[in-house]
Enzyme design. Structure first.
Site, PDB file in Angstrom:
ATOM      1  N   ALA A  61       0.828  -1.199   0.000  1.00  0.00           N
ATOM      2  CA  ALA A  61       0.000   0.000   0.000  1.00  0.00           C
ATOM      3  C   ALA A  61       0.867   1.256   0.000  1.00  0.00           C
ATOM      4  CB  ALA A  61      -0.924   0.001   1.215  1.00  0.00           C
ATOM      5  N   GLY A 106       0.001  -5.409   0.457  1.00  0.00           N
ATOM      6  CA  GLY A 106      -1.039  -5.464  -0.557  1.00  0.00           C
ATOM      7  C   GLY A 106      -0.593  -6.160  -1.815  1.00  0.00           C
ATOM      8  N   GLU A 109      -1.047  -9.748  -1.115  1.00  0.00           N
ATOM      9  CA  GLU A 109      -2.484 -10.018  -1.098  1.00  0.00           C
ATOM     10  C   GLU A 109      -3.058 -10.062  -2.506  1.00  0.00           C
ATOM     11  OE1 GLU A 109      -4.288  -8.169   2.934  1.00  0.00           O
ATOM     12  OE2 GLU A 109      -2.990  -6.806   1.809  1.00  0.00           O
ATOM     13  N   GLU A 129       2.603  -6.021   7.533  1.00  0.00           N
ATOM     14  CA  GLU A 129       1.740  -5.016   8.167  1.00  0.00           C
ATOM     15  C   GLU A 129       1.921  -4.938   9.676  1.00  0.00           C
ATOM     16  OE1 GLU A 129      -0.369  -6.259   4.354  1.00  0.00           O
ATOM     17  OE2 GLU A 129       0.741  -7.254   5.964  1.00  0.00           O
TER      18      GLU A 129
END
Length: 255
Positions: A61, A106, A109, A129
Site C-alpha cells: 500500500a 497489498g 495479497e 503489516e
C-alpha cells in the site's frame, strides 16, 4: 493510468504501472477493480495475467497516503480496499500472477487473488503489516491461511517477515519459480494454454473449487453437481466428447 488492461489472443494482462514500486494507493485500487470487472465480462478475455513489470510486482500500500487516514476514514475505505482485490479473485476465468521483485503487503495479497502464482527466483513476498502496528486488510488473513494453512500464515503475519522465492515455493505461497527474465513468458504460456480451453467448464471448475473452500462439504458438492450436470447443455461438452470418441483423449479444440 496506474493499471492497464491489454488483450491479445484471448489473454488479458492486467498491468500495474505506478513506478517505482507499484504502491497501491486509492486510485490504483479503484482502477484495479474497474479493470478486473472489465476482464471478467469481456468475451475476448479467456485467461488473465496480473503483472507488475520486470522489476517489481507491488511493494504494498501507499504508506504515505495511509498515514494521513484516521479511523473514520479507514472505516469508509476498508471495504472498497477489499472489494478491489476481491474483484480480481472473482474473475470467472483462469488468473495467474507473474511475480517479480517485491510482492509485499497489498502486493502479496494481490498475488493471493490469482489461481496460480509464478515467481521470479529473486522475488520476495510477505505480509509486513504487523511492523506498522496493523494486520493485512485486503484479504491476507483469509486468503493466505486458506492457501498455506493457518499456522504458516500466522507465522508470516505475526512476524511480518519476508520470504524468498524458494521458501515461498516450499510453503505453497507460490506454485512455480523461474529465472527473473522468464516470469512473464511462463505466465503467458500458462494463460494462453487455458485460453484455448472450454471457457464455461473452466468457469465451473473455478467456482466449484472456490465455493467449496468457503462453505461446508455438502454445499460444495451441490455446487459441483449442478455445474457438472449443466455442462451437458454446452457445445464445448459435445465437442469434447465427440473428439474423445473419434480421435482419442486430449485432442479437442474449444477456441
Amino acid at each position: 493510468m496506474t493499471v492497464n488492461l491489454e488483450v491479445a489472443e484471448g489473454v488479458g494482462t492486467v498491468r500495474l504501472d505506478r513506478p517505482p514500486m507499484n504502491a497501491l494507493d486509492v486510485a490504483t485500487q479503484d482502477r484495479l477493480k474497474e479493470l478486473a470487472e472489465e476482464a471478467a465480462r469481456r468475451e475476448d478475455v479467456r485467461a488473465v495475467i496480473v503483472y507488475g513489470g520486470e522489476k517489481v510486482f507491488a511493494a504494498g500500500a501507499d504508506i504515505k497516503e495511509m498515514q494521513n487516514m484516521d479511523h473514520a476514514a479507514m472505516v469508509l475505505r476498508a471495504r472498497a480496499l477489499q472489494d478491489s482485490f476481491t474483484a480480481v479473485a472473482r474473475i470467472p476465468k483462469p488468473v495467474v500472477a507473474a511475480v517479480t521483485g517485491y510482492a509485499l503487503g497489498g502486493g502479496c495479497e494481490l498475488a493471493l487473488c490469482a489461481d496460480y502464482r509464478i515467481a521470479a527466483d529473486n522475488a520476495k513476498l510477505g505480509q509486513p503489516e504487523i511492523l506498522l502496528g496493523l494486520i493485512p486488510g485486503a484479504g491476507g488473513t483469509q486468503r493466505l491461511s486458506r492457501l498455506v494453512g493457518p499456522s504458516k500464515a500466522k507465522d508470516l503475519i505475526f512476524t511480518g517477515r519476508t520470504v524468498r522465492a524458494d521458501e515461498a515455493l516450499a510453503l505453497g505461497l507460490v506454485d512455480r519459480v523461474v529465472p527473473a527474465g522468464e516470469v512473464y513468458a511462463a505466465a503467458h504460456e500458462w494463460a494462453a494454454k487455458l485460453a484455448q480451453g472450454p471457457a464455461i467448464a473452466l468457469r465451473a471448475a473455478k467456482e466449484s473449487v472456490d465455493t467449496g473452500l468457503e462453505t461446508d462439504l455438502e454445499t460444495g458438492l451441490a455446487v459441483e453437481r449442478n455445474w457438472f450436470a449443466g455442462l451437458f447443455a454446452t457445445e464445448d461438452r459435445e465437442r469434447g466428447m465427440r473428439s474423445f470418441v473419434e480421435e482419442g483423449p486430449g485432442k479437442a479444440k474449444f477456441a
